[in-house]
Write an enzyme that holds these catalytic residues in place. Structure first.
Site, PDB file in Angstrom:
ATOM      1  N   TYR A 128      -8.051   4.142  50.657  1.00  0.00           N
ATOM      2  CA  TYR A 128      -7.513   4.654  52.256  1.00  0.00           C
ATOM      3  C   TYR A 128      -6.330   5.431  52.014  1.00  0.00           C
ATOM      4  CZ  TYR A 128      -6.783   3.880  57.308  1.00  0.00           C
ATOM      5  OH  TYR A 128      -6.706   4.206  58.454  1.00  0.00           O
ATOM      6  N   LYS A 133      -6.544   9.389  53.404  1.00  0.00           N
ATOM      7  CA  LYS A 133      -5.515   9.868  54.462  1.00  0.00           C
ATOM      8  C   LYS A 133      -4.185  10.690  54.131  1.00  0.00           C
ATOM      9  CE  LYS A 133      -7.799   7.474  57.856  1.00  0.00           C
ATOM     10  NZ  LYS A 133      -8.309   8.230  58.781  1.00  0.00           N
TER      11      LYS A 133
END
Length: 248
Positions: free
Chosen positions: A154, A158
Protein backbone atom coordinates in the site's frame (compact mmCIF):
# COMPACT_ATOMS: atom_id res chain seq x y z
CA UNK A 1 -24.36 25.13 -9.07
CA UNK A 2 -20.61 25.44 -9.53
CA UNK A 3 -20.09 22.50 -11.89
CA UNK A 4 -23.17 22.47 -14.10
CA UNK A 5 -22.48 20.71 -17.38
CA UNK A 6 -19.00 19.56 -16.38
CA UNK A 7 -18.10 15.90 -16.96
CA UNK A 8 -16.19 14.30 -14.09
CA UNK A 9 -15.06 10.66 -13.80
CA UNK A 10 -14.76 9.19 -10.30
CA UNK A 11 -13.33 5.69 -9.75
CA UNK A 12 -14.02 3.59 -6.67
CA UNK A 13 -17.39 5.34 -6.64
CA UNK A 14 -19.69 2.80 -5.01
CA UNK A 15 -18.73 3.38 -1.37
CA UNK A 16 -16.62 5.40 1.05
CA UNK A 17 -14.76 8.42 -0.33
CA UNK A 18 -15.97 7.71 -3.85
CA UNK A 19 -19.65 7.64 -2.95
CA UNK A 20 -19.36 10.87 -0.95
CA UNK A 21 -17.60 12.43 -3.93
CA UNK A 22 -20.29 11.36 -6.39
CA UNK A 23 -22.88 13.02 -4.16
CA UNK A 24 -20.82 16.22 -3.85
CA UNK A 25 -20.24 16.60 -7.58
CA UNK A 26 -23.83 15.70 -8.48
CA UNK A 27 -25.13 18.27 -5.96
CA UNK A 28 -23.07 20.87 -7.79
CA UNK A 29 -24.57 19.96 -11.16
CA UNK A 30 -21.82 17.80 -12.66
CA UNK A 31 -22.38 14.91 -15.03
CA UNK A 32 -20.71 12.42 -12.70
CA UNK A 33 -19.40 9.20 -14.23
CA UNK A 34 -19.38 6.83 -11.26
CA UNK A 35 -17.04 3.89 -11.92
CA UNK A 36 -16.61 0.78 -9.79
CA UNK A 37 -16.44 -3.01 -10.00
CA UNK A 38 -19.41 -3.22 -7.62
CA UNK A 39 -22.37 -3.16 -10.01
CA UNK A 40 -24.97 -3.54 -7.24
CA UNK A 41 -23.41 -0.69 -5.29
CA UNK A 42 -23.52 1.52 -8.39
CA UNK A 43 -27.21 0.80 -8.91
CA UNK A 44 -27.94 1.82 -5.31
CA UNK A 45 -25.94 4.97 -5.95
CA UNK A 46 -28.05 5.82 -8.99
CA UNK A 47 -31.27 5.40 -7.00
CA UNK A 48 -30.05 7.29 -3.94
CA UNK A 49 -28.81 10.31 -5.89
CA UNK A 50 -31.52 10.39 -8.57
CA UNK A 51 -33.01 13.64 -7.27
CA UNK A 52 -29.75 15.61 -7.28
CA UNK A 53 -29.30 18.41 -9.83
CA UNK A 54 -26.43 16.69 -11.64
CA UNK A 55 -26.62 13.46 -13.59
CA UNK A 56 -25.08 10.33 -12.05
CA UNK A 57 -23.96 7.85 -14.71
CA UNK A 58 -22.95 4.48 -13.20
CA UNK A 59 -20.34 2.49 -15.14
CA UNK A 60 -19.06 -0.92 -14.12
CA UNK A 61 -15.29 -0.64 -14.58
CA UNK A 62 -12.15 -2.35 -13.35
CA UNK A 63 -9.24 0.11 -13.41
CA UNK A 64 -6.87 -2.71 -14.33
CA UNK A 65 -8.78 -3.33 -17.59
CA UNK A 66 -7.15 -1.00 -20.10
CA UNK A 67 -9.42 -2.01 -22.96
CA UNK A 68 -12.59 -1.23 -20.97
CA UNK A 69 -11.12 2.08 -19.85
CA UNK A 70 -10.34 3.13 -23.42
CA UNK A 71 -13.85 2.19 -24.51
CA UNK A 72 -15.36 4.24 -21.69
CA UNK A 73 -13.27 7.33 -22.45
CA UNK A 74 -14.08 7.11 -26.17
CA UNK A 75 -17.81 6.82 -25.42
CA UNK A 76 -17.70 9.82 -23.09
CA UNK A 77 -15.82 11.89 -25.63
CA UNK A 78 -18.29 10.93 -28.36
CA UNK A 79 -21.32 11.73 -26.18
CA UNK A 80 -20.22 14.86 -24.33
CA UNK A 81 -17.25 16.17 -26.30
CA UNK A 82 -15.20 16.91 -23.20
CA UNK A 83 -13.96 15.47 -19.91
CA UNK A 84 -13.36 18.16 -17.32
CA UNK A 85 -12.17 16.18 -14.31
CA UNK A 86 -10.83 12.81 -13.22
CA UNK A 87 -10.74 11.60 -9.61
CA UNK A 88 -8.58 8.49 -9.34
CA UNK A 89 -10.02 7.19 -6.08
CA UNK A 90 -10.21 3.39 -6.55
CA UNK A 91 -8.03 1.47 -4.11
CA UNK A 92 -7.61 -1.75 -2.14
CA UNK A 93 -5.58 -2.99 0.81
CA UNK A 94 -4.02 -6.38 1.51
CA UNK A 95 -1.96 -5.85 4.65
CA UNK A 96 0.80 -8.12 5.96
CA UNK A 97 4.28 -7.82 7.38
CA UNK A 98 7.08 -8.00 4.83
CA UNK A 99 7.96 -11.61 5.63
CA UNK A 100 4.33 -12.74 5.27
CA UNK A 101 3.16 -10.72 2.29
CA UNK A 102 2.32 -12.88 -0.69
CA UNK A 103 3.24 -12.00 -4.24
CA UNK A 104 -0.47 -12.11 -5.13
CA UNK A 105 -1.31 -9.50 -2.50
CA UNK A 106 1.61 -7.32 -3.58
CA UNK A 107 0.55 -7.50 -7.23
CA UNK A 108 -3.13 -6.82 -6.55
CA UNK A 109 -2.50 -3.63 -4.56
CA UNK A 110 0.09 -2.31 -7.02
CA UNK A 111 -2.13 -3.11 -10.01
CA UNK A 112 -5.22 -1.38 -8.61
CA UNK A 113 -3.75 1.50 -6.61
CA UNK A 114 -0.82 2.44 -8.83
CA UNK A 115 -1.24 0.99 -12.30
CA UNK A 116 -4.99 1.71 -12.16
CA UNK A 117 -4.24 5.42 -11.71
CA UNK A 118 -1.78 5.22 -14.62
CA UNK A 119 -4.32 3.42 -16.82
CA UNK A 120 -7.10 5.93 -16.19
CA UNK A 121 -4.90 8.98 -16.60
CA UNK A 122 -3.19 7.72 -19.74
CA UNK A 123 -6.63 7.26 -21.33
CA UNK A 124 -8.10 10.60 -20.21
CA UNK A 125 -5.03 12.81 -20.73
CA UNK A 126 -5.28 12.97 -24.56
CA UNK A 127 -8.85 14.28 -24.27
CA UNK A 128 -7.74 16.99 -21.86
CA UNK A 129 -4.72 17.85 -24.02
CA UNK A 130 -6.93 18.26 -27.09
CA UNK A 131 -9.39 20.50 -25.25
CA UNK A 132 -6.55 22.39 -23.55
CA UNK A 133 -7.67 22.06 -19.95
CA UNK A 134 -8.69 19.67 -17.19
CA UNK A 135 -8.03 18.70 -13.61
CA UNK A 136 -6.88 15.34 -12.24
CA UNK A 137 -6.96 14.37 -8.57
CA UNK A 138 -5.13 11.23 -7.45
CA UNK A 139 -5.83 9.64 -4.09
CA UNK A 140 -2.64 8.91 -2.20
CA UNK A 141 -2.37 8.51 1.60
CA UNK A 142 -0.28 9.64 4.52
CA UNK A 143 1.05 6.07 4.37
CA UNK A 144 2.51 6.92 0.96
CA UNK A 145 4.49 9.74 2.57
CA UNK A 146 5.45 8.27 5.94
CA UNK A 147 5.05 4.49 5.56
CA UNK A 148 3.23 2.15 7.92
CA UNK A 149 3.97 -1.22 9.46
CA UNK A 150 2.38 -4.09 7.53
CA UNK A 151 1.63 -2.02 4.43
CA UNK A 152 4.64 -2.36 2.12
CA UNK A 153 2.41 -2.79 -0.91
CA UNK A 154 0.00 0.00 0.00
CA UNK A 155 2.79 2.44 0.91
CA UNK A 156 4.61 1.70 -2.34
CA UNK A 157 1.46 2.21 -4.40
CA UNK A 158 0.52 5.47 -2.71
CA UNK A 159 4.06 6.82 -2.81
CA UNK A 160 4.10 6.04 -6.51
CA UNK A 161 0.85 7.96 -6.96
CA UNK A 162 2.54 11.04 -5.53
CA UNK A 163 5.52 10.67 -7.87
CA UNK A 164 3.27 10.25 -10.91
CA UNK A 165 1.15 13.24 -9.91
CA UNK A 166 4.17 15.53 -9.75
CA UNK A 167 5.48 14.17 -13.04
CA UNK A 168 2.17 14.63 -14.85
CA UNK A 169 1.76 18.16 -13.47
CA UNK A 170 4.95 18.97 -15.40
CA UNK A 171 4.34 16.85 -18.50
CA UNK A 172 0.76 17.81 -19.27
CA UNK A 173 1.40 21.56 -19.34
CA UNK A 174 4.44 21.51 -21.63
CA UNK A 175 2.50 22.62 -24.71
CA UNK A 176 0.39 25.20 -22.96
CA UNK A 177 -2.58 23.10 -21.86
CA UNK A 178 -4.04 24.19 -18.54
CA UNK A 179 -4.17 20.71 -17.00
CA UNK A 180 -3.71 20.50 -13.26
CA UNK A 181 -2.70 17.35 -11.40
CA UNK A 182 -2.72 17.04 -7.63
CA UNK A 183 -2.56 14.28 -5.04
CA UNK A 184 -4.63 14.07 -1.88
CA UNK A 185 -3.21 12.24 1.15
CA UNK A 186 -6.00 11.28 3.56
CA UNK A 187 -5.28 10.11 7.08
CA UNK A 188 -7.73 7.97 9.04
CA UNK A 189 -11.13 8.45 7.41
CA UNK A 190 -14.31 6.68 8.52
CA UNK A 191 -15.15 4.35 5.63
CA UNK A 192 -16.25 0.71 5.22
CA UNK A 193 -12.53 -0.11 5.12
CA UNK A 194 -11.90 1.34 8.59
CA UNK A 195 -15.14 -0.09 9.98
CA UNK A 196 -13.27 -3.40 10.21
CA UNK A 197 -10.68 -1.94 12.61
CA UNK A 198 -11.22 -2.87 16.30
CA UNK A 199 -12.78 -0.09 18.40
CA UNK A 200 -9.86 -0.06 20.86
CA UNK A 201 -7.42 0.60 18.02
CA UNK A 202 -9.67 3.36 16.65
CA UNK A 203 -9.69 5.07 20.06
CA UNK A 204 -5.92 4.78 20.28
CA UNK A 205 -5.54 6.33 16.83
CA UNK A 206 -7.92 9.17 17.60
CA UNK A 207 -5.87 10.10 20.65
CA UNK A 208 -2.88 10.72 18.36
CA UNK A 209 -4.85 13.04 16.08
CA UNK A 210 -4.83 16.69 17.21
CA UNK A 211 -8.49 17.06 16.23
CA UNK A 212 -9.27 13.88 18.24
CA UNK A 213 -11.44 12.17 15.64
CA UNK A 214 -11.38 10.36 12.34
CA UNK A 215 -12.18 12.28 9.20
CA UNK A 216 -15.45 11.95 7.31
CA UNK A 217 -15.75 10.94 3.65
CA UNK A 218 -17.62 14.19 2.97
CA UNK A 219 -14.60 16.18 4.14
CA UNK A 220 -12.35 14.44 1.63
CA UNK A 221 -15.01 14.84 -1.08
CA UNK A 222 -15.00 18.59 -0.43
CA UNK A 223 -11.26 18.65 -1.07
CA UNK A 224 -11.61 16.62 -4.26
CA UNK A 225 -14.28 19.05 -5.43
CA UNK A 226 -12.13 22.09 -4.68
CA UNK A 227 -9.19 20.68 -6.64
CA UNK A 228 -11.31 19.71 -9.66
CA UNK A 229 -13.25 22.99 -9.68
CA UNK A 230 -12.27 26.39 -11.04
CA UNK A 231 -11.73 27.51 -7.45
CA UNK A 232 -8.23 26.00 -7.51
CA UNK A 233 -6.94 27.09 -10.91
CA UNK A 234 -3.43 27.98 -9.62
CA UNK A 235 -2.82 24.76 -7.69
CA UNK A 236 -0.95 21.91 -9.37
CA UNK A 237 1.72 19.36 -8.52
CA UNK A 238 0.80 19.42 -4.84
CA UNK A 239 0.29 16.73 -2.21
CA UNK A 240 -2.45 17.95 0.11
CA UNK A 241 -2.87 16.15 3.42
CA UNK A 242 -6.25 15.78 5.05
CA UNK A 243 -5.54 14.03 8.32
CA UNK A 244 -6.74 16.14 11.23
CA UNK A 245 -3.16 17.18 11.95
CA UNK A 246 -1.87 13.65 12.50
CA UNK A 247 1.44 14.26 10.75
CA UNK A 248 2.20 17.81 11.87
Amino acid sequence: MRMEGKVVIITGAASGLGKASVEKFAREGAITIACDVDEAGLEKLREEFASLPGKVVPKKLNVTDRSAINELVKSLRDEYGHIDGLVNNAGVTRDALLQRMTEEDWDLVINVNLKGVFNMTQAVAPVMLDQGYGSIVNTSSIVGVYGNIGQSNYAASKGGVIAMSKTWAKELTRKGAKIRVNAVAPGFIKTPMTDKVPEKLIQSLEEKIPLKRMGLPEEVANLYFFLISDESTYITGQVIGIDGGLVI
